[in-house]
Design a protein around this motif. Sequence first.
Motif, PDB file in Angstrom:
ATOM      1  N   ALA A  17     -68.990  23.015  75.395  1.00  0.00           N
ATOM      2  CA  ALA A  17     -67.705  23.498  74.875  1.00  0.00           C
ATOM      3  C   ALA A  17     -67.923  24.162  73.518  1.00  0.00           C
ATOM      4  CB  ALA A  17     -66.728  22.330  74.736  1.00  0.00           C
ATOM      5  N   LEU A  18     -67.693  25.473  73.461  1.00  0.00           N
ATOM      6  CA  LEU A  18     -67.831  26.205  72.196  1.00  0.00           C
ATOM      7  C   LEU A  18     -66.497  26.127  71.444  1.00  0.00           C
ATOM      8  CD1 LEU A  18     -69.804  29.357  73.450  1.00  0.00           C
ATOM      9  CD2 LEU A  18     -70.728  27.350  72.254  1.00  0.00           C
ATOM     10  N   ASP A  19     -66.190  24.915  70.952  1.00  0.00           N
ATOM     11  CA  ASP A  19     -64.918  24.707  70.251  1.00  0.00           C
ATOM     12  C   ASP A  19     -65.076  25.077  68.780  1.00  0.00           C
ATOM     13  OD1 ASP A  19     -63.561  23.856  72.537  1.00  0.00           O
ATOM     14  OD2 ASP A  19     -64.282  21.805  72.301  1.00  0.00           O
ATOM     15  N   PHE A  20     -65.192  26.367  68.540  1.00  0.00           N
ATOM     16  CA  PHE A  20     -65.402  26.873  67.185  1.00  0.00           C
ATOM     17  C   PHE A  20     -64.417  28.010  66.924  1.00  0.00           C
ATOM     18  CE2 PHE A  20     -69.525  25.469  68.886  1.00  0.00           C
ATOM     19  CZ  PHE A  20     -69.725  24.388  68.047  1.00  0.00           C
ATOM     20  N   PRO A  21     -64.102  28.247  65.632  1.00  0.00           N
ATOM     21  CA  PRO A  21     -63.084  29.254  65.330  1.00  0.00           C
ATOM     22  C   PRO A  21     -63.613  30.674  65.199  1.00  0.00           C
ATOM     23  CG  PRO A  21     -63.630  28.019  63.362  1.00  0.00           C
ATOM     24  CD  PRO A  21     -64.454  27.429  64.473  1.00  0.00           C
ATOM     25  N   SER A  22     -64.923  30.870  65.316  1.00  0.00           N
ATOM     26  CA  SER A  22     -65.435  32.231  65.100  1.00  0.00           C
ATOM     27  C   SER A  22     -66.579  32.539  66.061  1.00  0.00           C
ATOM     28  CB  SER A  22     -65.946  32.389  63.665  1.00  0.00           C
ATOM     29  OG  SER A  22     -67.178  31.692  63.522  1.00  0.00           O
ATOM     30  N   ALA A  23     -66.760  33.859  66.299  1.00  0.00           N
ATOM     31  CA  ALA A  23     -67.856  34.312  67.141  1.00  0.00           C
ATOM     32  C   ALA A  23     -69.202  33.943  66.524  1.00  0.00           C
ATOM     33  CB  ALA A  23     -67.764  35.826  67.332  1.00  0.00           C
ATOM     34  N   ALA A 192     -71.464   5.793  71.821  1.00  0.00           N
ATOM     35  CA  ALA A 192     -71.312   6.882  70.848  1.00  0.00           C
ATOM     36  C   ALA A 192     -69.853   6.998  70.400  1.00  0.00           C
ATOM     37  CB  ALA A 192     -71.777   8.194  71.472  1.00  0.00           C
ATOM     38  N   PRO A 193     -69.588   7.674  69.265  1.00  0.00           N
ATOM     39  CA  PRO A 193     -68.198   7.833  68.809  1.00  0.00           C
ATOM     40  C   PRO A 193     -67.349   8.578  69.844  1.00  0.00           C
ATOM     41  CG  PRO A 193     -69.763   8.624  67.148  1.00  0.00           C
ATOM     42  CD  PRO A 193     -70.556   8.296  68.360  1.00  0.00           C
ATOM     43  N   ARG A 194     -66.081   8.138  69.978  1.00  0.00           N
ATOM     44  CA  ARG A 194     -65.177   8.755  70.953  1.00  0.00           C
ATOM     45  C   ARG A 194     -64.465   9.965  70.377  1.00  0.00           C
ATOM     46  NH1 ARG A 194     -62.067   5.160  74.517  1.00  0.00           N
ATOM     47  NH2 ARG A 194     -63.527   3.590  75.173  1.00  0.00           N
ATOM     48  N   HIS A 195     -64.488  10.135  69.072  1.00  0.00           N
ATOM     49  CA  HIS A 195     -63.682  11.154  68.382  1.00  0.00           C
ATOM     50  C   HIS A 195     -62.231  10.956  68.802  1.00  0.00           C
ATOM     51  CE1 HIS A 195     -67.855  12.850  68.742  1.00  0.00           C
ATOM     52  NE2 HIS A 195     -67.672  12.824  67.434  1.00  0.00           N
ATOM     53  N   ASP A 196     -61.515  12.020  69.198  1.00  0.00           N
ATOM     54  CA  ASP A 196     -60.096  11.847  69.529  1.00  0.00           C
ATOM     55  C   ASP A 196     -59.865  11.600  71.020  1.00  0.00           C
ATOM     56  OD1 ASP A 196     -60.862  14.334  70.362  1.00  0.00           O
ATOM     57  OD2 ASP A 196     -59.204  15.423  69.430  1.00  0.00           O
ATOM     58  N   GLN A 197     -60.903  11.364  71.793  1.00  0.00           N
ATOM     59  CA  GLN A 197     -60.731  11.148  73.234  1.00  0.00           C
ATOM     60  C   GLN A 197     -60.297   9.702  73.482  1.00  0.00           C
ATOM     61  OE1 GLN A 197     -60.768  13.451  75.394  1.00  0.00           O
ATOM     62  NE2 GLN A 197     -62.387  14.951  75.078  1.00  0.00           N
ATOM     63  N   LEU A 214     -70.170  18.645  83.927  1.00  0.00           N
ATOM     64  CA  LEU A 214     -69.679  17.830  82.816  1.00  0.00           C
ATOM     65  C   LEU A 214     -69.494  18.711  81.595  1.00  0.00           C
ATOM     66  CD1 LEU A 214     -72.279  14.905  83.114  1.00  0.00           C
ATOM     67  CD2 LEU A 214     -70.333  15.375  84.580  1.00  0.00           C
ATOM     68  N   VAL A 215     -68.282  18.683  81.030  1.00  0.00           N
ATOM     69  CA  VAL A 215     -68.042  19.418  79.785  1.00  0.00           C
ATOM     70  C   VAL A 215     -68.508  18.539  78.628  1.00  0.00           C
ATOM     71  CG1 VAL A 215     -66.309  20.441  78.263  1.00  0.00           C
ATOM     72  CG2 VAL A 215     -66.060  20.625  80.746  1.00  0.00           C
ATOM     73  N   VAL A 216     -69.417  19.071  77.811  1.00  0.00           N
ATOM     74  CA  VAL A 216     -69.902  18.307  76.662  1.00  0.00           C
ATOM     75  C   VAL A 216     -69.651  19.108  75.391  1.00  0.00           C
ATOM     76  CG1 VAL A 216     -71.617  17.023  77.983  1.00  0.00           C
ATOM     77  CG2 VAL A 216     -72.279  19.171  76.906  1.00  0.00           C
ATOM     78  N   GLY A 217     -69.122  18.450  74.401  1.00  0.00           N
ATOM     79  CA  GLY A 217     -68.816  19.120  73.140  1.00  0.00           C
ATOM     80  C   GLY A 217     -69.454  18.364  72.001  1.00  0.00           C
ATOM     81  N   ARG A 218     -68.625  17.552  71.334  1.00  0.00           N
ATOM     82  CA  ARG A 218     -69.098  16.890  70.124  1.00  0.00           C
ATOM     83  C   ARG A 218     -70.221  15.892  70.367  1.00  0.00           C
ATOM     84  NH1 ARG A 218     -63.074  15.634  68.533  1.00  0.00           N
ATOM     85  NH2 ARG A 218     -63.102  15.591  70.814  1.00  0.00           N
ATOM     86  N   THR A 221     -72.810  18.516  69.696  1.00  0.00           N
ATOM     87  CA  THR A 221     -72.790  19.340  68.477  1.00  0.00           C
ATOM     88  C   THR A 221     -72.596  18.553  67.186  1.00  0.00           C
ATOM     89  OG1 THR A 221     -70.428  19.760  68.757  1.00  0.00           O
ATOM     90  CG2 THR A 221     -71.934  21.389  69.698  1.00  0.00           C
ATOM     91  N   SER A 222     -72.140  17.283  67.280  1.00  0.00           N
ATOM     92  CA  SER A 222     -71.854  16.577  66.020  1.00  0.00           C
ATOM     93  C   SER A 222     -73.002  15.690  65.557  1.00  0.00           C
ATOM     94  CB  SER A 222     -70.565  15.755  66.152  1.00  0.00           C
ATOM     95  OG  SER A 222     -70.802  14.649  66.985  1.00  0.00           O
ATOM     96  N   GLY A 223     -74.078  15.614  66.326  1.00  0.00           N
ATOM     97  CA  GLY A 223     -75.176  14.727  65.930  1.00  0.00           C
ATOM     98  C   GLY A 223     -76.260  15.436  65.140  1.00  0.00           C
ATOM     99  N   ASP A 224     -77.308  14.676  64.804  1.00  0.00           N
ATOM    100  CA  ASP A 224     -78.406  15.228  63.996  1.00  0.00           C
ATOM    101  C   ASP A 224     -79.350  16.093  64.816  1.00  0.00           C
ATOM    102  OD1 ASP A 224     -77.434  13.807  61.918  1.00  0.00           O
ATOM    103  OD2 ASP A 224     -78.760  12.071  62.223  1.00  0.00           O
ATOM    104  N   ASP A 225     -79.448  15.804  66.117  1.00  0.00           N
ATOM    105  CA  ASP A 225     -80.421  16.510  66.955  1.00  0.00           C
ATOM    106  C   ASP A 225     -79.743  16.979  68.256  1.00  0.00           C
ATOM    107  OD1 ASP A 225     -82.529  17.475  68.412  1.00  0.00           O
ATOM    108  OD2 ASP A 225     -83.874  15.809  67.906  1.00  0.00           O
ATOM    109  N   PRO A 226     -79.037  18.109  68.195  1.00  0.00           N
ATOM    110  CA  PRO A 226     -78.275  18.581  69.360  1.00  0.00           C
ATOM    111  C   PRO A 226     -79.143  18.818  70.601  1.00  0.00           C
ATOM    112  CG  PRO A 226     -77.617  19.767  67.391  1.00  0.00           C
ATOM    113  CD  PRO A 226     -78.818  18.950  67.021  1.00  0.00           C
ATOM    114  N   VAL A 227     -80.365  19.316  70.399  1.00  0.00           N
ATOM    115  CA  VAL A 227     -81.226  19.585  71.557  1.00  0.00           C
ATOM    116  C   VAL A 227     -81.576  18.274  72.262  1.00  0.00           C
ATOM    117  CG1 VAL A 227     -83.512  20.404  72.263  1.00  0.00           C
ATOM    118  CG2 VAL A 227     -82.110  21.780  70.701  1.00  0.00           C
ATOM    119  N   ALA A 228     -81.944  17.258  71.479  1.00  0.00           N
ATOM    120  CA  ALA A 228     -82.281  15.960  72.075  1.00  0.00           C
ATOM    121  C   ALA A 228     -81.052  15.346  72.756  1.00  0.00           C
ATOM    122  CB  ALA A 228     -82.820  15.018  71.002  1.00  0.00           C
TER     123      ALA A 228
END
Length: 238
Positions: A17-23, A192-197, A214-218, A221-228
């Motif tokens: 999920a590219l939940d970002f405000p800019s290109a 892991a943290p649920r954020h607002d879910q 599966l849609v994956v977002g935070r 994207t919110s951790g230290d190692d997104p690739v891992a």
Amino acid sequence: MTAAAAPATGKDRLILALDFPSATEALAWSRRLKAEVGLVKVGLELFVAAGPSLVRQLAGEGHGVFLDLKLHDIPNTVAGAVRSAAGLGVRMLTLHAAGGAGMLAAAAQAARAADPAPLLLGVTVLTSLDEPALASLGIAGPVPRRVLAWAEQCRDAGLAGVVCGVAEAQAVRAACGPDFLIVTPGIRPAGAPRHDQARVATAREARAAGADYLVVGRAVTSGDDPVAAARALAAEAQ
Ligand code: C5P
């Protein structure tokens, strides 16, 4: 719509999920995680900010694009939007089941006529709506029954599948058959943290319930190692 081929690997099943405000941010994240996910999702926030040119650019860079605009309008207008999305090279596109059978059928027909044809996914009951909210709209519940009824309506209209919660996936799979695509958001690694879910599930639970994508977002994207993080989710999503 012809039955969609199910994704082959855990990586192919992940939709970032590219939940970002800019290109700029969206392109940075999509490039960083290109080898780790099957598709990228452009939702309303990003599309309103960055528009069709970003979608074309993502598709041109080789990303499968899931355009999550949740279309809901008269059949002729939605069919036109499906044609426009197909022209951008979009692979998946969402529309509201609440738009009705005529709207769904017109959209499915427009998708079939496109080359390549985008996969249309129905959105059933928004997870932000509870029983009283449905009742106030004059829509018969309970929520799980409404989700199933609308999923069946999407299938009957020729859509490729639906987006639904992991909690509903098993019932949708049983009702709509093995070839109907099921896409589930709200994915988190165990603990892991649920954020607002409000309700979350692991990738393994989503797969066990019958989810294809599966849609994956935070969770990524919110951790230290997104690739891992993406690799761990892909391994679970096999
Ligand atoms: O960051 P997170 O994994 O919670 O992102 C979830 C993504 O899935 C967001 O783009 C959100 O809009 C979408 N989504 C959701 N819940 C739904 C439907 C879609 O979180 N019921």
